[in-house]
Design a protein around this motif. Structure first.
Motif, PDB file in Angstrom:
ATOM      1  N   CYS A  26      54.566  80.334  39.968  1.00  0.00           N
ATOM      2  CA  CYS A  26      53.819  80.122  38.722  1.00  0.00           C
ATOM      3  C   CYS A  26      54.386  80.975  37.587  1.00  0.00           C
ATOM      4  CB  CYS A  26      52.340  80.439  38.912  1.00  0.00           C
ATOM      5  SG  CYS A  26      51.438  79.225  39.871  1.00  0.00           S
ATOM      6  N   GLN A  30      55.688  79.501  33.967  1.00  0.00           N
ATOM      7  CA  GLN A  30      54.821  79.799  32.823  1.00  0.00           C
ATOM      8  C   GLN A  30      55.459  79.456  31.478  1.00  0.00           C
ATOM      9  OE1 GLN A  30      51.535  80.847  33.024  1.00  0.00           O
ATOM     10  NE2 GLN A  30      51.467  80.540  30.825  1.00  0.00           N
ATOM     11  N   ARG A  33      55.755  75.357  29.882  1.00  0.00           N
ATOM     12  CA  ARG A  33      54.551  74.527  29.747  1.00  0.00           C
ATOM     13  C   ARG A  33      54.823  73.202  29.020  1.00  0.00           C
ATOM     14  NH1 ARG A  33      48.642  76.114  29.081  1.00  0.00           N
ATOM     15  NH2 ARG A  33      47.705  74.250  28.240  1.00  0.00           N
ATOM     16  N   GLU A  34      55.480  73.266  27.897  1.00  0.00           N
ATOM     17  CA  GLU A  34      55.742  72.043  27.127  1.00  0.00           C
ATOM     18  C   GLU A  34      56.591  71.050  27.919  1.00  0.00           C
ATOM     19  OE1 GLU A  34      58.198  70.891  23.152  1.00  0.00           O
ATOM     20  OE2 GLU A  34      56.864  72.617  23.002  1.00  0.00           O
ATOM     21  N   ALA A  37      54.501  69.541  30.726  1.00  0.00           N
ATOM     22  CA  ALA A  37      53.562  68.545  30.187  1.00  0.00           C
ATOM     23  C   ALA A  37      54.275  67.225  29.900  1.00  0.00           C
ATOM     24  CB  ALA A  37      52.897  69.080  28.921  1.00  0.00           C
ATOM     25  N   LEU A  93      48.416  72.939  38.277  1.00  0.00           N
ATOM     26  CA  LEU A  93      49.264  72.422  37.194  1.00  0.00           C
ATOM     27  C   LEU A  93      48.453  71.542  36.249  1.00  0.00           C
ATOM     28  CD1 LEU A  93      52.733  71.440  38.728  1.00  0.00           C
ATOM     29  CD2 LEU A  93      52.257  73.174  36.992  1.00  0.00           C
ATOM     30  N   TRP A  96      46.034  73.686  34.259  1.00  0.00           N
ATOM     31  CA  TRP A  96      46.793  74.524  33.322  1.00  0.00           C
ATOM     32  C   TRP A  96      47.184  73.724  32.087  1.00  0.00           C
ATOM     33  CZ3 TRP A  96      52.565  74.859  33.182  1.00  0.00           C
ATOM     34  CH2 TRP A  96      53.017  75.902  32.366  1.00  0.00           C
ATOM     35  N   LEU A  97      47.677  72.520  32.313  1.00  0.00           N
ATOM     36  CA  LEU A  97      48.103  71.688  31.189  1.00  0.00           C
ATOM     37  C   LEU A  97      46.928  71.248  30.324  1.00  0.00           C
ATOM     38  CD1 LEU A  97      50.845  69.559  32.962  1.00  0.00           C
ATOM     39  CD2 LEU A  97      51.178  71.501  31.389  1.00  0.00           C
ATOM     40  N   GLN A 101      46.354  77.006  25.427  1.00  0.00           N
ATOM     41  CA  GLN A 101      47.805  77.277  25.432  1.00  0.00           C
ATOM     42  C   GLN A 101      48.159  78.629  26.047  1.00  0.00           C
ATOM     43  OE1 GLN A 101      50.074  75.230  25.176  1.00  0.00           O
ATOM     44  NE2 GLN A 101      50.224  74.180  23.229  1.00  0.00           N
ATOM     45  N   LEU A 105      49.268  80.189  34.262  1.00  0.00           N
ATOM     46  CA  LEU A 105      49.261  79.293  35.417  1.00  0.00           C
ATOM     47  C   LEU A 105      48.865  80.042  36.685  1.00  0.00           C
ATOM     48  CD1 LEU A 105      49.747  76.612  36.838  1.00  0.00           C
ATOM     49  CD2 LEU A 105      52.215  77.090  36.751  1.00  0.00           C
TER      50      LEU A 105
END
Length: 122
Positions: A26, A30, A33-34, A37, A93, A96-97, A101, A105
């Protein structure tokens, strides 16, 4: 994943081993993220990619299972724990998404572990 699990101290319980290994993973994800996603959105839009993602999940579970059996964990327990670990990771996941922001995670994963344990004990 195998590399992460190898960094966990040898005296750790099977559950602690998996939790620590996934927590380390995780921390590595971290900052992505973008990208994660975008990847998830693309996978959800295409059935063939969903099948490939299921195969990725299977390979992740197999890596966890092998790492645990290499540590002397009973095969049935390793198999079950690997399946639970993959499910927890995937739930984390998704949460988190969908979260703020600045959510970590690793923290989301810890919450998922508690939720799953509560559900199983309930």
């Amino acid at each position: 994943m195998s590399d992460f699990l190898q960094t966990v101290p040898s005296g750790s319980s099977p559950v602690a081993t998996v939790r620590m290994g996934l927590a380390e993973a995780c921390r590595g994800i971290q900052g992505w993220r973008e990208q994660v996603a975008r990847r998830q959105a693309i996978i959800r839009s295409e059935p063939a990619l969903q099948e490939r993602d299921l195969l990725r999940s299977h390979h992740l579970g197999a890596a966890i299972e092998v790492s645990l059996t290499d540590r002397g964990v009973d095969g049935r327990q390793a198999h079950a724990l690997a399946a639970v670990a993959v499910t927890c990771f995937e739930l984390a996941l998704d949460r988190w998404l969908a979260s703020a922001q600045d959510a970590a995670l690793e923290d989301v994963l810890a919450t998922v572990w508690v939720d799953v344990r509560t559900a199983l004990d309930g």
